[in-house]
Design a protein around this motif. Sequence first.
Motif, PDB file in Angstrom:
ATOM      1  N   UNK A  56     -29.576  25.289  11.629  1.00  0.00           N
ATOM      2  CA  UNK A  56     -29.459  25.501  10.190  1.00  0.00           C
ATOM      3  C   UNK A  56     -30.826  25.446   9.514  1.00  0.00           C
ATOM      4  N   UNK A  57     -31.674  24.534   9.987  1.00  0.00           N
ATOM      5  CA  UNK A  57     -33.021  24.445   9.432  1.00  0.00           C
ATOM      6  C   UNK A  57     -33.821  25.702   9.758  1.00  0.00           C
ATOM      7  N   UNK A 103     -28.783  33.093  12.235  1.00  0.00           N
ATOM      8  CA  UNK A 103     -27.416  32.894  11.738  1.00  0.00           C
ATOM      9  C   UNK A 103     -26.403  33.027  12.861  1.00  0.00           C
ATOM     10  N   UNK A 104     -26.649  33.960  13.785  1.00  0.00           N
ATOM     11  CA  UNK A 104     -25.737  34.133  14.913  1.00  0.00           C
ATOM     12  C   UNK A 104     -25.720  32.885  15.798  1.00  0.00           C
ATOM     13  N   UNK A 105     -26.889  32.306  16.043  1.00  0.00           N
ATOM     14  CA  UNK A 105     -26.937  31.073  16.854  1.00  0.00           C
ATOM     15  C   UNK A 105     -26.218  29.928  16.144  1.00  0.00           C
ATOM     16  N   UNK A 106     -26.444  29.803  14.840  1.00  0.00           N
ATOM     17  CA  UNK A 106     -25.778  28.755  14.069  1.00  0.00           C
ATOM     18  C   UNK A 106     -24.255  28.915  14.128  1.00  0.00           C
ATOM     19  N   UNK A 107     -23.772  30.152  14.018  1.00  0.00           N
ATOM     20  CA  UNK A 107     -22.328  30.397  14.060  1.00  0.00           C
ATOM     21  C   UNK A 107     -21.746  30.106  15.443  1.00  0.00           C
ATOM     22  N   UNK A 108     -22.479  30.451  16.505  1.00  0.00           N
ATOM     23  CA  UNK A 108     -21.984  30.168  17.860  1.00  0.00           C
ATOM     24  C   UNK A 108     -21.868  28.672  18.110  1.00  0.00           C
ATOM     25  N   UNK A 109     -22.843  27.911  17.657  1.00  0.00           N
ATOM     26  CA  UNK A 109     -22.789  26.461  17.844  1.00  0.00           C
ATOM     27  C   UNK A 109     -21.618  25.859  17.065  1.00  0.00           C
ATOM     28  N   UNK A 110     -21.397  26.344  15.856  1.00  0.00           N
ATOM     29  CA  UNK A 110     -20.263  25.860  15.068  1.00  0.00           C
ATOM     30  C   UNK A 110     -18.940  26.181  15.749  1.00  0.00           C
ATOM     31  N   UNK A 111     -18.825  27.399  16.285  1.00  0.00           N
ATOM     32  CA  UNK A 111     -17.593  27.791  16.973  1.00  0.00           C
ATOM     33  C   UNK A 111     -17.357  26.917  18.199  1.00  0.00           C
ATOM     34  N   UNK A 164     -21.884  15.040  19.465  1.00  0.00           N
ATOM     35  CA  UNK A 164     -23.057  14.526  18.756  1.00  0.00           C
ATOM     36  C   UNK A 164     -24.303  15.329  19.115  1.00  0.00           C
ATOM     37  N   UNK A 165     -24.430  15.675  20.397  1.00  0.00           N
ATOM     38  CA  UNK A 165     -25.592  16.462  20.824  1.00  0.00           C
ATOM     39  C   UNK A 165     -25.579  17.839  20.165  1.00  0.00           C
ATOM     40  N   UNK A 166     -24.414  18.471  20.115  1.00  0.00           N
ATOM     41  CA  UNK A 166     -24.321  19.795  19.500  1.00  0.00           C
ATOM     42  C   UNK A 166     -24.499  19.710  17.993  1.00  0.00           C
ATOM     43  N   UNK A 167     -24.069  18.608  17.367  1.00  0.00           N
ATOM     44  CA  UNK A 167     -24.305  18.432  15.937  1.00  0.00           C
ATOM     45  C   UNK A 167     -25.802  18.463  15.622  1.00  0.00           C
ATOM     46  N   UNK A 168     -26.595  17.819  16.479  1.00  0.00           N
ATOM     47  CA  UNK A 168     -28.053  17.841  16.287  1.00  0.00           C
ATOM     48  C   UNK A 168     -28.587  19.260  16.448  1.00  0.00           C
ATOM     49  N   UNK A 169     -28.053  19.999  17.428  1.00  0.00           N
ATOM     50  CA  UNK A 169     -28.476  21.388  17.617  1.00  0.00           C
ATOM     51  C   UNK A 169     -28.077  22.250  16.418  1.00  0.00           C
ATOM     52  N   UNK A 170     -26.912  21.968  15.832  1.00  0.00           N
ATOM     53  CA  UNK A 170     -26.478  22.716  14.644  1.00  0.00           C
ATOM     54  C   UNK A 170     -27.427  22.464  13.479  1.00  0.00           C
TER      55      UNK A 170
END
Length: 410
Positions: A219-220, A236-244, A209-215
């Motif tokens: 994204x914003x 975009x690189x940060x967004x992709x790392x969090x998703x991974x 849940x915490x990482x979902x908020x960071x994602x």
Amino acid sequence: MELIRGQVYRLKPTAQQIADLEGTAGVTRLVYNLMLEQRRTWGQRHKLGRSTQSAEIKTLRAEFDFIAARAQTTQKHALNDLERAFQNFFARRAAYPRPRRKYVDDSFRHDGREVKIRRISRRWSEVFIPKIGWIRMRDSYGGKIAGLEKSIRTATLRRDASGWAVSFAVTLEIAECATPLGQIGIDRGVAAPIATSTGDIYRLPAGVAHTDAAIRRAQKAMSRRKRGSRRYAKARSRFARLNARQVRRRQHMLHAVSRSIANNNGLVAIEALNISGMTRSAKGSAEEPGRNVRAKSGLNRAILASGWGSFATMLGYKLEERGGILISVDPKNTSRQCAECGHTAPENRESQATFRCNVCDHQAHADINAARNILARGINLKRRGNTPLLDAEGKALAPCEASTILSVAA
């Protein structure tokens, strides 16, 4: 019993090795796209196939040094992938093959005989990749890498948001063992992704849940950057790392739970859910717009995040190793039926988590009550002796000798 399994190891390449990996992936992608375009333009007229285009690869390597500088095996595997994609298309199992794209299809494959492995410390090993050399590799399987080299069939190197990794398709000899006697039913939900008939409820890891908020924040931030700029690439690189990271957390939980269930039970019953239909968009069309689109899209995300399909797949092959069976049953009214007296009514489900039978006053967690009903239906299905199918999600496939799954139409 011999089975083919995949083992993934994280790589730690040097700067020069990263350039070589990217170059090999780029040339492999180029060869694939050239062969695809050739078939799209001249395929029917000249009856192009794998043997014809294999000769074309030799011509390319003779004319262009940057193609000849990369391993030929990776280009042959790209051609094999294209041939398989067209076979699936003509058999109506897949859509028409699409071109491979940079940052999306950064991968290539070697034969197992070309790959070598050596251990250098307790936590680190090295893998030899042709035309690149020895690359450091994190030994994430507790020192079990010794003797792995002889059983490798293929080695696939792939880049994701976390960097480069190698996946070995290995042949494992599974020792014969007694099939566990336990029987269990599993209900898959959104609030509680996995609930069992024994009373256990498994939820997603606490950090999700915490990482979902960071994602969402990442994204914003990405949406406010100018496309093509360095700041956009960084966001975009940060967004992709969090998703991974989220994917790894969910996969680890599903692997751990499925392994525990497969080790202790010889019969596992789950619902035959049509996940693709359940997660279909409610947007509708301009003539007939959908209703509650935002709520439905949120539900779709929650279903996909729970990994229902991946969990069923993991259970299937892990039960196969131990001689167990996975049974998919009709999901109708499993959450409305009382596991004690069998009374079925919508009023029995008081809330998402509460079940109270209006006839016998039986009370239980709604998901656990549903799991008990699923187990009862699975046991009845086994007694009726239905034909085994490789089908955990309601898509009937051809029977297979190694199949361990029973199914009934929903």
